[in-house]
Write a protein that holds these residues in place. Structure first.
Motif, short mmCIF file in Angstrom:
data_model
loop_
_atom_site.label_atom_id
_atom_site.label_comp_id
_atom_site.label_asym_id
_atom_site.label_seq_id
_atom_site.Cartn_x
_atom_site.Cartn_y
_atom_site.Cartn_z
N ASP A 127 -8.24 -7.98 1.77
CA ASP A 127 -6.72 -7.74 1.43
C ASP A 127 -6.41 -8.21 -0.01
OD1 ASP A 127 -4.20 -7.42 3.20
OD2 ASP A 127 -3.69 -8.58 1.44
N HIS A 146 -1.13 -10.65 -3.43
CA HIS A 146 0.13 -10.14 -4.18
C HIS A 146 0.21 -8.82 -4.44
CE1 HIS A 146 1.16 -14.16 -3.70
NE2 HIS A 146 0.19 -14.80 -4.49
N PHE A 147 -0.15 -7.80 -3.89
CA PHE A 147 -0.18 -6.61 -4.35
C PHE A 147 1.18 -5.85 -4.46
CE2 PHE A 147 -0.60 -1.85 -2.86
CZ PHE A 147 -1.17 -1.43 -4.08
N LYS A 148 2.03 -6.48 -3.75
CA LYS A 148 3.35 -6.07 -3.57
C LYS A 148 4.18 -6.13 -4.96
CE LYS A 148 7.82 -6.66 -1.02
NZ LYS A 148 8.69 -6.62 -2.21
N ASN A 200 2.92 -3.33 -7.27
CA ASN A 200 3.70 -2.18 -6.92
C ASN A 200 5.26 -2.48 -7.56
OD1 ASN A 200 2.64 -0.18 -5.68
ND2 ASN A 200 2.73 -1.07 -3.95
N ASP A 218 -1.68 2.68 -6.69
CA ASP A 218 -2.47 3.29 -6.22
C ASP A 218 -3.98 3.28 -6.77
OD1 ASP A 218 -0.83 4.16 -4.27
OD2 ASP A 218 -0.54 6.31 -5.09
N ARG A 233 -10.25 1.83 4.84
CA ARG A 233 -8.94 1.40 4.53
C ARG A 233 -8.05 1.58 5.72
NH1 ARG A 233 -4.77 4.30 0.90
NH2 ARG A 233 -3.08 2.68 0.77
N GLU A 267 -2.85 -2.39 1.76
CA GLU A 267 -3.91 -2.76 0.80
C GLU A 267 -4.76 -3.46 1.49
OE1 GLU A 267 -1.41 -4.45 1.84
OE2 GLU A 267 -1.46 -6.44 1.02
N LYS A 296 -5.92 -16.41 2.52
CA LYS A 296 -4.80 -16.25 1.93
C LYS A 296 -4.19 -17.58 1.77
CE LYS A 296 -3.94 -11.71 1.54
NZ LYS A 296 -3.67 -10.85 0.37
N ARG A 318 -5.69 -17.64 -1.60
CA ARG A 318 -6.29 -16.45 -2.22
C ARG A 318 -7.43 -16.52 -3.13
NH1 ARG A 318 -0.78 -16.44 -1.53
NH2 ARG A 318 0.02 -14.60 -0.02
N1 LIG Z 1 0.94 1.75 -4.20
C1 LIG Z 1 0.81 1.52 -3.08
N2 LIG Z 1 1.18 0.85 -2.21
C2 LIG Z 1 1.23 0.65 -1.06
C3 LIG Z 1 0.21 1.54 -0.08
N3 LIG Z 1 0.45 1.14 1.18
C4 LIG Z 1 1.16 -0.09 1.45
N4 LIG Z 1 1.66 -0.46 -0.01
C5 LIG Z 1 2.33 -1.50 -0.47
O1 LIG Z 1 1.72 -2.81 -0.34
C6 LIG Z 1 2.31 -3.91 -0.23
C7 LIG Z 1 1.63 -4.86 0.68
O2 LIG Z 1 2.57 -6.05 0.65
P1 LIG Z 1 2.41 -7.20 1.54
O3 LIG Z 1 2.12 -6.86 2.90
O4 LIG Z 1 3.66 -8.04 1.19
O5 LIG Z 1 1.43 -8.20 0.67
P2 LIG Z 1 0.96 -8.48 -0.49
O6 LIG Z 1 2.12 -8.30 -1.41
O7 LIG Z 1 -0.27 -8.02 -0.93
O8 LIG Z 1 0.91 -10.23 -0.46
P3 LIG Z 1 -0.32 -10.90 0.29
O9 LIG Z 1 -1.36 -9.83 1.06
O10 LIG Z 1 0.33 -11.95 1.05
O11 LIG Z 1 -1.15 -11.46 -1.06
C8 LIG Z 1 3.85 -3.28 0.11
O12 LIG Z 1 4.62 -3.37 -0.90
C9 LIG Z 1 3.58 -1.64 0.53
O13 LIG Z 1 4.67 -0.97 0.14
C10 LIG Z 1 -0.15 2.69 -0.76
O14 LIG Z 1 -0.94 3.31 -0.13
N5 LIG Z 1 -0.06 2.80 -2.27
#
Ligand SMILES: Nc1nc2c(ncn2[C@@H]2O[C@H](COP(=O)(O)OP(=O)(O)OP(=O)(O)O)[C@@H](O)[C@H]2O)c(=O)[nH]1
Length: 493
Positions: free
Chosen positions: A369, A372-374, A377, A386, A408, A412, A482, A486
């Protein structure tokens, strides 16, 4: 062999260039087959035509010979009786009108005076006194058969067979002679009757009797071309030459009369001691090849159409197969990263788990995973997010062997299955992935962004029949990673 053909077919179905080449070869083969068929058919028709010509020739030769000997004996008996005073002109007239052959009879006495006559005997022979064989030969009268041809005469009654017979008494003394005339018209009529009963040579069939000794045409009959006359030998050099040069057989020649290509059969007539008469029965090539030409035209019209149809069908089949393959691929893969999707992973993992159990081999699972992917974004937008996902998938793929599977699961979140891999080996794979992801740099406008990934690892337990429980444990290990800060790898036995 069948396997190789199948492999070739599959390769062709995947490669449009190969498919086109194969099609071109198939079409060329079809063209070759069609050409071979046409050649065979032409040969067959020619053989068949020669057979018909031979049979017609035999039929006609037989008719000519029989006619001649019939007339010969009929006239000999009658001539003798008249010279002996046992019969008169009425007997001559009866014989002439009753016979379908005899156009005229004339009986001459020993001095060459006409005793009796009936019907018409050509003037050219009227003066010729065939009182004895020697004189007959001097007058170019062939023993028994003399074919009269008068150049330029339009009326067929002026041409035909003239038979001159010397009549002698019991002591060998000269009694006189009898001349009988079988006109070309009668011969032609009788010939057409027998041909109608026998073999139809069509419009272009012709019969020519050639005097080989004098290299000229003696008798000529067309099945329908009544305009052709004996005596026009200047236009008939080719058959005359063939007939004088060769014995019996088949000749092909170019007619100078009508410019047609002809095929003919040469037959020697038995009449006379010298085998002087040669019969040529011929037919126009265009006539006997008529049905062949139709087939040729049909094939020339049909072949391009069929070729086009096959070409189109092959391409439609190719496109359908590509679409089917694409649909099958799409239903099992994630469109963004190209990794396996959940459904594909579940099917594959089910199989891999049962194999691992059966052979007692280890199987490790990795749950990954992005951290902090959010934030990525939110800050750089979904497009950059993406890009990050695609780059991470590339990192994972590079770290794996062919027998491993990366999927996948959504967002993420990634999962990797490593068959025949212990937890220790899986940990080093996971570390390699983590390190590579942390080194990744993705363009985001003017800046470059970096990212990290957390990884949870577990192994399939020997009592587990599916990957479900192991996936849960891997998730728990990921959760621990996590929480542990992380960008790290956590193992859950
Ligand atoms: N760009 C993009 N974003 C996606 C996709 N699928 C899901 N997301 C985003 O991925 C993010 C997942 O965020 P979280 O589940 O909060 O996790 P995180 O921010 O990575 O935090 P941690 O996992 O706790 O490190 C969300 O903002 C979703 O909108 C995708 O196909 N493309």
């Amino acid at each position: 062999m069948i396997l190789t053909i199948r492999q070739w077919c599959l390769r062709m179905a995947d490669d449009v260039r190969l498919l086109r080449w194969a099609l071109v070869i198939v079409l060329l083969l079809q063209l070759l087959l069609a050409a071979a068929y046409l050649a065979y058919e032409r040969h067959r028709l020619e053989r068949f035509t020669v057979q018909i010509l031979r049979n017609t020739s035999l039929l006609y030769a037989q008719m000519l010979e029989q006619t001649q000997s019939l007339v010969h004996y009929q006239c000999q008996i009658l001539g003798n009786r008249i010279l002996r005073g046992e019969a008169g002109v009425t007997d001559l007239q009866r014989a002439q009108t009753q016979s379908p052959w005899i156009a005229g009879i004339r009986v001459l006495d020993a001095t060459g005076e006409v005793v009796d006559y009936a019907g018409h005997v050509p003037v050219a022979v009227a003066g010729s006194h065939a009182a004895d064989d020697e004189q007959a030969l001097k007058l170019d009268i062939y023993p028994n058969l003399y074919v009269l041809s008068l150049p330029g005469q339009a009326d067929q009654d002026f041409g035909g067979l003239v038979e001159v017979q010397t009549l002698r008494g019991r002591q060998g003394q000269l009694l006189g002679s009898v001349q009988s005339f079988i006109s070309n018209r009668r011969l032609n009529e009788q010939l057409n009757i027998s041909l109608r009963r026998g073999f139809d040579l069509g419009q272009s069939g012709r019969i020519v009797v050639i005097d080989r000794k004098q290299s000229r045409i003696a008798f000529l009959a067309g099945m329908t071309s009544h305009g052709l006359q004996a005596g026009q030998q200047q236009n008939w050099q080719e058959p005359v030459l063939h007939a004088t040069a060769y014995g019996e057989g088949v000749v092909r020649y170019h007619s100078s009369v009508d410019g047609s290509e002809r095929i003919g059969v040469l037959t020697e007539l038995e009449s006379g001691a010298e085998r002087r008469w040669m019969q040529v029965i011929s037919i126009d090539r265009d006539e006997y090849l008529h049905s062949w030409y139709s087939q040729l035209v049909m094939l020339m019209l049909l072949f391009p159409l069929l070729a086009l149809l096959q070409w189109q069908l092959a391409h439609v089949a190719y496109r359908n197969r590509r679409q089917r393959l694409q649909l099958a691929y799409d239903s099992r893969h994630d469109p963004l990263t190209g990794l396996a999707n959940r459904r594909h992973f579940d099917e594959w993992a089910g199989q891999a788990c049962s194999e691992a159990r059966r052979y007692g081999q280890p199987l490790s699972l990795l749950a990954l995973d992005l951290d902090h992917f959010k934030r990525i974004n939110d800050r750089w937008g979904h497009d950059v997010g993406d890009k990050v996902l695609v780059a991470t998938a590339g990192c994972i793929r590079q770290a794996l062997r062919e027998c491993d599977l990366a999927a996948r699961f959504g967002g993420e979140e990634f999962v990797v299955a490593l068959p025949q891999t212990s937890l220790a080996a899986a940990t080093s794979v996971a570390e390699r992935i983590r390190a590579r992801v942390s080194e990744l740099r993705v363009d985001a406008g003017a800046e470059q962004i970096s990212m990290t990934v957390s990884i949870g690892i577990t192994g399939l337990h020997s009592e587990e029949a599916s990957a479900d429980a192991a996936l849960l444990r891997a998730d728990e290990a990921l959760y621990a990673a996590k929480h542990g800060g992380r960008n790290q790898v956590c193992v859950r036995e």
